[in-house]
Design an enzyme around this catalytic site. Structure first.
Site, PDB file in Angstrom:
ATOM      1  N   GLU A 108       0.851  -1.202   0.000  1.00 45.14           N
ATOM      2  CA  GLU A 108       0.000   0.000   0.000  1.00 45.14           C
ATOM      3  C   GLU A 108       0.882   1.247   0.000  1.00 45.14           C
ATOM      4  O   GLU A 108       1.813   1.347   0.800  1.00 45.14           O
ATOM      5  CB  GLU A 108      -0.931  -0.003   1.219  1.00 45.14           C
ATOM      6  CG  GLU A 108      -1.730   1.267   1.437  1.00 45.14           C
ATOM      7  CD  GLU A 108      -2.509   1.744   0.202  1.00 45.14           C
ATOM      8  OE1 GLU A 108      -3.281   0.961  -0.359  1.00 45.14           O
ATOM      9  OE2 GLU A 108      -2.319   2.917  -0.190  1.00 45.14           O
ATOM     10  N   ILE A 155     -21.747  10.544  -6.512  1.00 42.51           N
ATOM     11  CA  ILE A 155     -20.916  11.282  -5.550  1.00 42.51           C
ATOM     12  C   ILE A 155     -21.411  12.725  -5.422  1.00 42.51           C
ATOM     13  O   ILE A 155     -21.543  13.258  -4.314  1.00 42.51           O
ATOM     14  CB  ILE A 155     -19.427  11.210  -5.957  1.00 42.51           C
ATOM     15  CG1 ILE A 155     -18.946   9.752  -5.795  1.00 42.51           C
ATOM     16  CG2 ILE A 155     -18.564  12.143  -5.110  1.00 42.51           C
ATOM     17  CD1 ILE A 155     -17.539   9.486  -6.249  1.00 42.51           C
ATOM     18  N   ALA A 164     -17.098  16.659  -9.428  1.00 41.35           N
ATOM     19  CA  ALA A 164     -17.467  15.239  -9.238  1.00 41.35           C
ATOM     20  C   ALA A 164     -17.944  14.693 -10.584  1.00 41.35           C
ATOM     21  O   ALA A 164     -19.127  14.436 -10.776  1.00 41.35           O
ATOM     22  CB  ALA A 164     -18.548  15.126  -8.173  1.00 41.35           C
ATOM     23  N   HIS A 201     -45.116  -7.731   8.984  1.00 45.44           N
ATOM     24  CA  HIS A 201     -45.897  -6.495   8.886  1.00 45.44           C
ATOM     25  C   HIS A 201     -45.843  -5.766  10.221  1.00 45.44           C
ATOM     26  O   HIS A 201     -45.957  -6.404  11.269  1.00 45.44           O
ATOM     27  CB  HIS A 201     -47.357  -6.832   8.559  1.00 45.44           C
ATOM     28  CG  HIS A 201     -48.259  -5.640   8.630  1.00 45.44           C
ATOM     29  ND1 HIS A 201     -48.328  -4.731   7.610  1.00 45.44           N
ATOM     30  CD2 HIS A 201     -49.092  -5.196   9.611  1.00 45.44           C
ATOM     31  CE1 HIS A 201     -49.191  -3.773   7.948  1.00 45.44           C
ATOM     32  NE2 HIS A 201     -49.664  -4.029   9.155  1.00 45.44           N
TER      33      HIS A 201
END
Ligand code: FAD
Length: 472
Positions: free
Chosen positions: A37, A187, A271, A446
């Site tokens: 990462e 977005i 966006a 319900h």
């Protein structure tokens, strides 16, 4: 320069939902796995600047709107007071909690997590650089899960404090009096919901002619009529000029008949979609194929054109959704392990977490018509739904699409509060090949919102008693 060298069975590049899911599945299958990462936090866009922070803020927006709506039925609260620092701290706390959860799960699985930017050296090795440190990793298989980032618009000036992408917007830099959002996709609409609830006057502009053009108009109309009180949506609009001013930007846009409209906005959020994060990977060096939109090409086994290189998640294109990537992550791991699995879902559910929510899965009526499918739709309006009426949100609709001949469910759309939660039953019904009897004859509790799915099926069958039976 001397490099540290590591050998492993599988390397996963990117720790977003696709990457960590595939790394965890690989490890659970007994494969020696390394996760790379480039940022210090695990979790990718979804966890750090996407799904999770947006839903944290949307939760606040929902509570604010619900408490406002109570005023009409005799319960009044005073105007909310916002402590933006505290809200930000809470949101960041949610992110940190989940991100450290991923780190712990990686540790518990003995997955080595290496922080740094990965790039291909050849088809069997990558270089990971972090500051002065460099590691070469030799692998049997690699899974590329590097995700996507916001697209930029060339004509919009740069200014981190006042020109935002979704990541900046989610960091809550300030609450502008007037916010312009360019783009009326998921977005844009979610951010409009957040900022309008925090007090900004929000305008969305979009060049397209239709809002949420892939969805059926009856669903979109309910959504639009509910949100137009909270923010403005200008379709068919184009920005002509953005002029920086001391306290914002003077934005000129064309209105109908090419008449110009100019307004001052204190911040602008762009966006307009997302693009793949492939630049730093050096994919040209190994000849990985991309499609015309620069997303990696993959087959049903999630293999790229190079047999030991797999790709999953946003970097493989639409739909760019966390749950699609997670599912792909599992399949890629299983294929590498040797299972004969493929990524071949009937449907991938989509949810717009606005207020009201809009959720859809499988075929819309529009698509059925376009694909010349013999279909019948069944629509249950929520002003006949006990749970919706008693909860003060009867603005909603559940719509199911059935194949006329097989009577199987092939799609469903819901607009209304908690619509996303209702989608679970519809998606499962489609994947299981349920027909209308399966849904209409299953007793639903319900009063609930999901009862509307059962009642829609009863409309199709002609057995409905909760409203006038038009098929009688
Ligand atoms: P990402 O999450 O983008 O992760 C990719 C990771 O790879 C990143 O951490 C990146 O730093 C890392 N990386 C990139 N290049 C390299 C490299 N060379 N070396 C090492 N690491 C690298 N989806 C939903 O399903 N539901 C939602 O509600 C939702 N809301 C969203 C809201 C917003 C505001 C945004 C922007 C997105 C949202 N999405 C949502 C989409 C979702 O976030 C993405 O579909 C998802 O994050 C994709 O996961 P991924 O693992 O493919 O990629």
């Amino acid at each position: 320069m001397s490099y540290k060298k590591i050998y492993t069975q599988v390397v996963v590049i990117g720790s977003g939902p696709s990457g960590y899911s595939s790394a965890f599945r690989c490890s659970d299958l007994g494969l020696d796995t390394i996760l790379i990462e480039k940022y210090n936090n695990l979790g990718g866009v979804c966890l750090n600047v996407g799904c999770i922070p947006s839903k944290s803020l949307l939760h606040i927006s929902k509570v604010i709107k619900e408490s406002k709506n109570l005023f009409n039925i005799g319960v009044a609260f005073s105007k909310p007071i916002f402590d933006i620092n505290k809200i930000r701290q809470w949101k960041d706390g949610v992110i940190n909690k989940l991100s450290s959860g991923i780190k712990n799960m990686a540790n518990q699985r003995n997955i080595e997590v290496i922080f740094g930017n990965a790039q291909f050296l050849d088809k069997k090795s990558i270089l990971v650089k972090n500051g002065d440190e460099s590691i070469i990793i030799f692998f049997e298989n690699v899974i590329i899960a590097v995700g996507s980032r916001s697209k930029k618009l060339k004509y919009v000036p740069s200014d981190d404090f006042r020109i935002w992408d979704s990541s900046i917007a989610l960091s809550l830099p300030h609450i502008p009096d007037n916010l312009l959002i360019i783009g009326s996709g998921i977005i844009g609409l979610e951010m409009a919901t957040v900022y309008s609830s925090l007090g900004s006057q929000v305008d969305i502009i979009d060049s397209s002619h239709e809002l949420l053009s892939h969805l059926d108009r009856d669903i979109v109309n309910i959504f639009y009529n509910a949100v137009k009180k909270d923010f403005n949506i200008f379709l068919n609009s184009e920005i002509k000029e953005i002029v920086p001013e001391k306290n914002g930007f003077l934005v000129s846009r064309n209105k109908e008949n090419n008449v110009r409209n100019t307004k001052l906005y204190n911040a602008i959020l762009v966006a307009v979609g997302r693009e793949s994060n492939l630049e730093s990977l050096n994919i040209n060096k190994i000849g990985l194929e991309v499609d015309c939109n620069r997303f990696l090409k993959i087959d049903k086994k999630l293999r790229t054109n190079i047999s030991n290189i797999y790709a999953i998640g946003d970097v493989t294109g639409q739909p760019m959704l966390a749950h699609k990537g997670m599912h792909q992550g599992h399949i890629a791991a299983e294929v590498i392990f040797g299972k004969n699995h493929v990524f071949n879902p009937y449907v991938v559910p989509c949810v717009l977490y606005t207020d009201p929510e809009v959720a859809w899965v499988g075929m819309t009526e529009k698509e059925a018509i376009h694909n010349k499918i013999e279909y019948e739709s069944a629509v249950f309006p929520w002003n006949f739904l006990g749970k919706a009426i008693s909860s003060n949100f009867s603005c909603g609709m559940t719509k199911l699409i059935f194949h006329s001949k097989t009577r199987k469910i092939i799609g469903g759309s819901v607009v209304g509060s908690h619509a996303g939660e209702l989608l679970g039953e519809i998606g499962l019904a489609i994947e299981m090949g349920c027909d209308v009897e399966d849904i209409a004859l299953t007793i639903h509790a319900h009063p609930t919102l999901y009862e509307s799915i059962n009642l829609s099926a009863q409309i199709f069958q002609g057995t409905i008693t909760d409203m006038l039976n038009l098929k009688k």
